[in-house]
Design a protein around this motif. Structure first.
Motif, PDB file in Angstrom:
ATOM      1  N   ALA A 145     -10.250  18.802  12.856  1.00  0.00           N
ATOM      2  CA  ALA A 145     -11.595  18.254  12.646  1.00  0.00           C
ATOM      3  C   ALA A 145     -11.635  17.358  11.410  1.00  0.00           C
ATOM      4  O   ALA A 145     -12.251  16.280  11.420  1.00  0.00           O
ATOM      5  CB  ALA A 145     -12.611  19.386  12.515  1.00  0.00           C
ATOM      6  N   LEU A 146     -10.982  17.778  10.350  1.00  0.00           N
ATOM      7  CA  LEU A 146     -10.959  16.997   9.117  1.00  0.00           C
ATOM      8  C   LEU A 146     -10.236  15.671   9.318  1.00  0.00           C
ATOM      9  O   LEU A 146     -10.738  14.609   8.930  1.00  0.00           O
ATOM     10  CB  LEU A 146     -10.288  17.805   8.011  1.00  0.00           C
ATOM     11  N   VAL A 147      -9.066  15.726   9.930  1.00  0.00           N
ATOM     12  CA  VAL A 147      -8.276  14.509  10.152  1.00  0.00           C
ATOM     13  C   VAL A 147      -9.027  13.533  11.053  1.00  0.00           C
ATOM     14  O   VAL A 147      -9.100  12.327  10.762  1.00  0.00           O
ATOM     15  CB  VAL A 147      -6.903  14.864  10.759  1.00  0.00           C
ATOM     16  N   VAL A 148      -9.600  14.024  12.143  1.00  0.00           N
ATOM     17  CA  VAL A 148     -10.318  13.156  13.077  1.00  0.00           C
ATOM     18  C   VAL A 148     -11.564  12.555  12.423  1.00  0.00           C
ATOM     19  O   VAL A 148     -11.866  11.367  12.623  1.00  0.00           O
ATOM     20  CB  VAL A 148     -10.689  13.940  14.351  1.00  0.00           C
TER      21      VAL A 148
ATOM     22  N   ALA B  34      -3.807  17.209   6.166  1.00  0.00           N
ATOM     23  CA  ALA B  34      -5.216  17.323   5.784  1.00  0.00           C
ATOM     24  C   ALA B  34      -5.415  16.822   4.357  1.00  0.00           C
ATOM     25  O   ALA B  34      -6.387  16.121   4.055  1.00  0.00           O
ATOM     26  CB  ALA B  34      -5.681  18.768   5.918  1.00  0.00           C
ATOM     27  N   VAL B  35      -4.475  17.178   3.468  1.00  0.00           N
ATOM     28  CA  VAL B  35      -4.538  16.705   2.079  1.00  0.00           C
ATOM     29  C   VAL B  35      -4.425  15.180   2.034  1.00  0.00           C
ATOM     30  O   VAL B  35      -5.150  14.517   1.285  1.00  0.00           O
ATOM     31  CB  VAL B  35      -3.412  17.353   1.249  1.00  0.00           C
ATOM     32  N   LEU B  36      -3.525  14.619   2.840  1.00  0.00           N
ATOM     33  CA  LEU B  36      -3.383  13.163   2.888  1.00  0.00           C
ATOM     34  C   LEU B  36      -4.682  12.516   3.339  1.00  0.00           C
ATOM     35  O   LEU B  36      -5.119  11.503   2.760  1.00  0.00           O
ATOM     36  CB  LEU B  36      -2.251  12.788   3.842  1.00  0.00           C
ATOM     37  N   SER B  37      -5.325  13.077   4.345  1.00  0.00           N
ATOM     38  CA  SER B  37      -6.584  12.525   4.843  1.00  0.00           C
ATOM     39  C   SER B  37      -7.663  12.559   3.768  1.00  0.00           C
ATOM     40  O   SER B  37      -8.400  11.582   3.576  1.00  0.00           O
ATOM     41  CB  SER B  37      -7.047  13.306   6.075  1.00  0.00           C
ATOM     42  N   VAL B  38      -7.756  13.685   3.070  1.00  0.00           N
ATOM     43  CA  VAL B  38      -8.747  13.809   1.997  1.00  0.00           C
ATOM     44  C   VAL B  38      -8.452  12.821   0.872  1.00  0.00           C
ATOM     45  O   VAL B  38      -9.359  12.200   0.312  1.00  0.00           O
ATOM     46  CB  VAL B  38      -8.775  15.248   1.452  1.00  0.00           C
TER      47      VAL B  38
ATOM     48  N   ASP C 228      -5.440  29.659  14.803  1.00  0.00           N
ATOM     49  CA  ASP C 228      -6.375  28.854  15.595  1.00  0.00           C
ATOM     50  C   ASP C 228      -7.476  28.257  14.720  1.00  0.00           C
ATOM     51  O   ASP C 228      -7.863  27.092  14.886  1.00  0.00           O
ATOM     52  CB  ASP C 228      -7.002  29.707  16.697  1.00  0.00           C
ATOM     53  N   ILE C 229      -8.002  29.048  13.790  1.00  0.00           N
ATOM     54  CA  ILE C 229      -9.066  28.558  12.902  1.00  0.00           C
ATOM     55  C   ILE C 229      -8.551  27.419  12.024  1.00  0.00           C
ATOM     56  O   ILE C 229      -9.198  26.368  11.876  1.00  0.00           O
ATOM     57  CB  ILE C 229      -9.610  29.710  12.037  1.00  0.00           C
ATOM     58  N   LEU C 230      -7.378  27.604  11.439  1.00  0.00           N
ATOM     59  CA  LEU C 230      -6.803  26.568  10.581  1.00  0.00           C
ATOM     60  C   LEU C 230      -6.486  25.303  11.370  1.00  0.00           C
ATOM     61  O   LEU C 230      -6.679  24.189  10.873  1.00  0.00           O
ATOM     62  CB  LEU C 230      -5.541  27.096   9.896  1.00  0.00           C
ATOM     63  N   LEU C 231      -6.003  25.467  12.593  1.00  0.00           N
ATOM     64  CA  LEU C 231      -5.705  24.315  13.429  1.00  0.00           C
ATOM     65  C   LEU C 231      -6.967  23.527  13.742  1.00  0.00           C
ATOM     66  O   LEU C 231      -6.981  22.292  13.666  1.00  0.00           O
ATOM     67  CB  LEU C 231      -5.026  24.768  14.723  1.00  0.00           C
ATOM     68  N   PHE C 232      -8.041  24.241  14.084  1.00  0.00           N
ATOM     69  CA  PHE C 232      -9.303  23.571  14.389  1.00  0.00           C
ATOM     70  C   PHE C 232      -9.851  22.837  13.169  1.00  0.00           C
ATOM     71  O   PHE C 232     -10.267  21.672  13.259  1.00  0.00           O
ATOM     72  CB  PHE C 232     -10.330  24.595  14.883  1.00  0.00           C
ATOM     73  N   LEU C 233      -9.868  23.496  12.012  1.00  0.00           N
ATOM     74  CA  LEU C 233     -10.411  22.878  10.802  1.00  0.00           C
ATOM     75  C   LEU C 233      -9.595  21.669  10.373  1.00  0.00           C
ATOM     76  O   LEU C 233     -10.143  20.632   9.980  1.00  0.00           O
ATOM     77  CB  LEU C 233     -10.469  23.915   9.672  1.00  0.00           C
TER      78      LEU C 233
END
Length: 305
Positions: free
Chosen positions: A14-17, A215-219, A6-11
């Motif tokens: 949040a990063l992608v959005v 997430a890596v792609l977004s960063v 759940d924590i990883l999904l939220f983080l």
């Protein structure tokens, strides 16, 4: 494991959005073609991650009575269809984006787009058939299977994109093409190792380690935007040859600095100034030595100061 998931999904969501919102703002402000291309991928990805987060949250907070109600069944049916559609759109947009980046003729790109569109359409139809046939009429089960396995399985298709990114990055002729293709390579090739880890440790939860690739792609896209926009566009109108020459470099070096600020690669500068790429590298090395910097980011910061 559930709490960690759940924590990883939220983080990750949040990063992608967050980076998607940044791209939207930059697209509105400067109408840049790169941010427009990024949004075709980031928007369906943001909605997919958001839908996964919402469904996971509802399954945690709703009691069993509400989870078995007709209203939740209706939600489950709509969310299942939307998730499959968003995943399909994401695959299609990523494939088109990759074809746009690679060095090929227009006819080859057109043929590639048609083939990929057909394959992804077949994937969409097959996904619907498998999910609904396996559910046995239970839309809640269909939603659970979709959230746990569909997006995860579809992500493995992107390993092909990573391989193609690695191959064509070597053939890129501009800085932008090379960086973006390498970003696709670095993002999706690790899926080969993350896939078995998910099967072992994250099989029964909504979050999968392969989602970290997005997430890596977004960063990586954020880094590209920072390099191209914040350190290039904002300075392009303020840095002039006269200002640069005050730092103790020659006319030719000042000319090269101006082109670097505009975001041109070494090859593009060589073509523009009718000199060899090796000569450009020599000039840049001398510029770095005179200004006591080691890369373009440090150069731009030095000029800004």
């Amino acid at each position: 494991m559930v709490i960690l998931s759940d924590i990883l999904l939220f983080l990750t969501t949040a990063l992608v959005v967050s980076i998607t919102c940044l791209c939207v703002l930059l697209r509105i402000r400067m109408s840049d073609s790169y941010t427009g291309s990024f949004l075709t991928v980031l928007i369906p990805l943001s909605f997919q991650m958001g839908l996964t987060l919402l469904t996971t949250y509802l399954s945690r907070v709703l009691d069993e009575t509400k989870l078995l109600s007709s209203s939740y069944e209706t939600y489950a049916l709509g969310a299942t269809l939307l998730s499959i559609l968003l995943t399909t759109v994401l695959l299609l947009m990523l494939s088109r984006y990759l074809i746009k980046l690679i060095r090929a003729t227009e006819e080859q790109k057109h043929l590639g787009n048609r083939i990929l569109t057909l394959l992804i359409l077949l994937f969409f139809i097959l996904s619907l058939w498998i999910v609904f046939a396996k559910s046995g009429g239970s839309w809640v089960k269909a939603l659970t299977d979709t959230m746990h396995f569909h997006f995860f399985s579809a992500s493995m298709f992107l390993v092909i994109h990573g391989v193609l990114g690695y191959i064509y990055a070597k053939k890129a002729t501009t800085w932008e093409e090379e960086r973006l293709l390498k970003g696709i390579c670095y993002t999706f090739l690790p899926l080969i190792g993350l896939f078995p880890l998910d099967l072992l440790f994250f099989r029964q939860v909504a979050f999968k380690l392969v989602y970290l690739s997005f997430a890596v792609l977004s960063v990586y896209l954020y880094y590209f935007i920072s390099r191209r926009y914040f350190l290039t566009y904002e300075m392009a109108g303020r840095v002039t040859k006269t200002k640069v020459k005050k730092l103790g470099i020659s006319d030719r070096e000042a000319e090269i600095v101006s082109l670097l600020v505009e975001g041109l690669s070494n090859q593009e500068i060589a073509k523009k100034l009718f000199i060899s790429p090796n000569t450009v590298k020599t000039h840049i090395k001398n510029i770095y030595a005179k200004l006591e910097v080691n890369n373009r980011l440090q150069l731009f910061n030095s000029l800004k100061q």
